[in-house]
Structure formats: C-alpha cells, structure tokens
Design a protein around this motif. Sequence first.
Motif: not given
Length: 302
Positions: A2-3, A214-218, A223-225
Amino acid sequence: MSLPTSVKLVEVGARDGLQNEAQPVSNTDKIRLIDDLSNAGVGYIEVGSFVSPTWVPQMAGSRDVFAGIQRRAGTTYAALTPNLKGFELALHAGADEVAVFAAASEGFSQRNINCSISESIKRFEPVMSAAAEAGLRVRGYVSCVLGCPYDGEIPASQVATVARELHAMGCYEISLGDTIGTGTPGATRNLFETVAQHIPRNQLAGHFHDTYGQALANIYAGLLEGIQAFDSSVAGLGGCPYAKGATGNVATEDVLYMLNGLGIHTGIDLDALIQAGNRISTLLNRPSGSRVANARSNQLDQ
C-alpha cells in the motif's frame, strides 16, 4: 504494497538546482528563496554546498546564506560536503545535516570527481568520523542509478553495492539518483527491490530527473515500493547538463500536486510553494519549470 500515508520531500532547488543555473544568483536572493520555502512548510532544505568555488561558483556564498536565513522550527537545513574541509565549513556555518555523494558508474565517477568509486567512498571516511563526533547525521547520494552518459545502463546490483557501502559507513538515508532521467517505472521498481535486499526501505530515497518525462511515474513506482522520501527542486530549478534544452530536476510543485491527489501528507502549502517558485523563476527571467505552477498561472490569466 500500500502507499505510504506521509512522505518527506527533500528540497534541492537552492543547492542542486541553482548550481546548475547559468545565471548567477545573489546570496540575498538565495536567502529569500530558502525563507519562502521554509514559510511554505518545506521540512527539509538543502541550503548550499561547501565545495571549491572554482568547480561550483554558484555555491561560493553558502556560509553567508546559512547565516542569513530565518530558520523555522522543525525544518532541517542541510549542506553537501564532499570532503573533511567542506564538512568543517558546514559545521561552522550551522548546517543541521550534511550529505556526501558517490556514483554507481565508474565512468561518471572518473569524469565527475576524477577518481574511482571506491576511492571516492574512502574519501568520506574522515567526514563520517567527524560527523559522528559532532552529532550530525549524514545523508548519502548515489548518482547514475538508472543510466550513465558514459557507461550506459547500470545494473541494479552495482547500485546496491555502492549504496550498501555508504550505509555501512553510517549514512542514515541513501538517495538513489537518476541523474540523466532515462529511468522508467519498471526499472525503478526493480532498482528499489534490489537495493532493499540490503538496506531497509525506510532508509532509501529517490531522486529523479525529468529529462525523458518519467520523473513523476518513477516517483509513483517508488511509492508502490514503500519509499517515503524523494528529492525535488522548486520550479524545476537546474537544467540537465547531458541533454540540451531538457529539464533536469523534477519540480517540487508537480510532485506535491500528485502526492496531494493521492492523499499523502507532506505538510507543505502548494500555493505558497508555487509563489516561491514563481518568484525565483522571475528573477532568473524564465518561466517556472513546474507544469502545475504554469497551469495555475494560465487559469488565473483567463
């Protein structure tokens, strides 16, 4: 996974951002920027770095900037210190924390600081000892974690080795930097999964450049990690030295807007942050590098 419910944003605009700007910025304007960031509720600000002014002329006045800022209770004011002399200057200037930096790429290490990765890490030993004696925490940076302009793709295991050495030396947090911004979310998740086998996730941070958008996606992948600390730069200060005309640091305003949308707490006031970014951008005679700030400005103009 979870975030996280809260995230620490490490504001690097006044240091990493301004040192890569071509236009000189006065100490008075740097102090105003840092005070604006403090007033917006930013909890961690890199004020400057204590390196040779021959190499980084924009940081020559870091001692005076530290002396001039209005410190807000609860905010950490940090400095980059590549060697013992730099650490001693930072300590006398009143830095709350210091940071050291290494590369995950041998090619980048040789071209950036003229030594091997292992040699660069060995140089930090006296800094770590002095910091421990002074009671100051040390943050570690690892650059080129998802690609290098000289060595190409960097194996996650190689990043883990460098990060593990910094952690073993005593760095309480290791910031993994996508210096040229070529990383993608899948590679980012793999990176954190690999490094987290050696270092607890709550001691890892992400530093993503937006060169390839790609910064926000990364950051979301991070966060998912379970990563809860990310570096960013107000107004996207700091161009990318490896891609002419491309953006460098991800804008803090854009990261904050995304985190707000996810219900993740930072303690930062977005409107006040946008004002801080717009003020320094006007001083630099260019538009803000934040899409959120520009969108808000366009809405007000309509």
